[in-house]
Design an enzyme around this catalytic site. Structure first.
Site, mmCIF file in Angstrom:
data_model
loop_
_atom_site.group_PDB
_atom_site.id
_atom_site.type_symbol
_atom_site.label_atom_id
_atom_site.label_comp_id
_atom_site.label_asym_id
_atom_site.label_seq_id
_atom_site.Cartn_x
_atom_site.Cartn_y
_atom_site.Cartn_z
ATOM 1 C CG ASP A 1 -22.858 -37.759 -122.249
ATOM 2 O OD1 ASP A 1 -23.240 -38.929 -121.779
ATOM 3 O OD2 ASP A 1 -22.906 -36.849 -121.513
ATOM 4 C CG HIS A 2 -27.045 -37.031 -122.619
ATOM 5 N ND1 HIS A 2 -28.017 -37.566 -121.902
ATOM 6 C CD2 HIS A 2 -26.207 -36.762 -121.459
ATOM 7 C CE1 HIS A 2 -27.968 -37.764 -120.892
ATOM 8 N NE2 HIS A 2 -26.636 -37.253 -120.676
ATOM 9 N N GLY B 1 -25.757 -30.453 -114.670
ATOM 10 C CA GLY B 1 -25.441 -29.096 -114.610
ATOM 11 C C GLY B 1 -25.385 -28.604 -113.304
#
Length: 305
Positions: A82-83, A179
């Site tokens: 991820d990312h 977040g």
């Protein structure tokens, strides 16, 4: 069964549903995620961020465990970096057996984003790994920069990005952020952005920053064309809060029992999000004999049969 995101998301795109993509950086989370998917007979995508991989979830340990758990069920399970922003981390995940890579070069201008993403696609596709790119920018919930409409994905740019990079799926920006949002805040998702990009590229679309977005927003995003819903923070928080409350109730609870209970809390939370994506029961569309091996794809998916 261990597979790649293309196999999973192409079916989701074709049949108008989404798949939960959730983070696992330890055994309890991995077991909880896969158990939930197995019970609901839903495809699953497991996320592992490059920071998680560096600080704690060493892929040399995590990948064999996730592969083993995946092969013990008949639901398709993909593992995606991820990312991935750093080439070193992308190639690390590639070498360790991730089935898919997400390249996040969205902080760069269009030309650099295309160049960096295309480089990863060229590396991964020859070995059967699927690649997700990101266009637009999904920011941080704490600062609400994900709400900046100037950062939303534009359909005409998405067409060029997909054509020039060759990605298998596309993460878009449409109002969510990563977040924890400020208490009481629920983001406003621009569903017209999702519909516009979907119509323009007709490929699997990913919604990052799904935590805290609200159940109705997630349902509507899937209806608009989202095929992959990323949830991390909300699952982490549920497990943390359960552990805290349980120890308040029983301070002398032994550690193994606590971890076993946390795993069950993870499973319960994950099942809720699977229900929102519309993926329950969709594993039936995948043949069990599909096999993915790092470096070798033996493909007989029977999608839709």
């Amino acid at each position: 069964m261990y597979t790649d995101i293309k196999t999973i998301l192409d079916d989701a795109n074709k049949n108008n549903y989404a798949v939960l993509a959730a983070s696992a950086f330890n055994m309890e989370l991995a077991r909880g995620l896969i158990a939930a998917a197995d019970e609901m007979q839903a495809p699953l995508i497991i996320l592992m961020g490059q920071a998680q991989m560096t600080k704690h979830a060493r892929p040399e340990l995590m990948v064999p465990m996730i592969k083993t758990l995946a092969e013990q069920t008949n639901v398709p399970v993909a593992l995606i970096l991820d990312h991935g922003r750093d080439w070193e981390k992308i190639t690390w995940a590639y070498r360790q057996g991730f089935s898919s890579i997400m390249v996040d070069a969205s902080a760069y201008d269009m030309e650099e984003n295309i160049a960096r993403t295309k480089k990863a696609v060229e590396l991964c596709h020859v070995q059967g790994l699927a690649v997700e790119g990101e266009l637009g920018h999904v920011g941080q919930a704490a600062t609400l920069d994900g709400c900046d409409v100037s950062l939303y994905t534009k359909p005409e740019e998405a067409v060029r990005f997909v054509q020039e990079t060759g990605v298998d799926s596309l993460a878009i920006a449409c109002g969510t952020a990563h977040g924890d949002y400020p208490k009481g805040f629920i983001p406003t998702i621009n569903f017209d952005v999702i519909k516009g990009v979907k119509q323009a590229v007709n490929m699997p679309l990913a919604l990052h920053g799904g935590s805290g977005s609200g159940d109705e927003n997630i349902r509507k995003a899937v209806e608009a064309g989202i095929n992959k819903v990323n949830i991390a923070t909300e699952i982490f928080n549920a497990c943390r809060d359960y552990a805290k409350n349980r120890l308040d109730e029983k301070p002398d609870l032994d550690y193994m029992s606590l971890m076993m209970e946390v795993e069950q809390e993870c499973k319960k939370t994950v099942k809720h999000f699977i229900s929102l994506t519309g993926s329950e029961g969709k594993a039936a569309g995948f043949k069990k004999k599909y096999a993915f091996c790092h470096g070798i794809s033996q493909i007989d998916t029977g999608i839709g049969e």
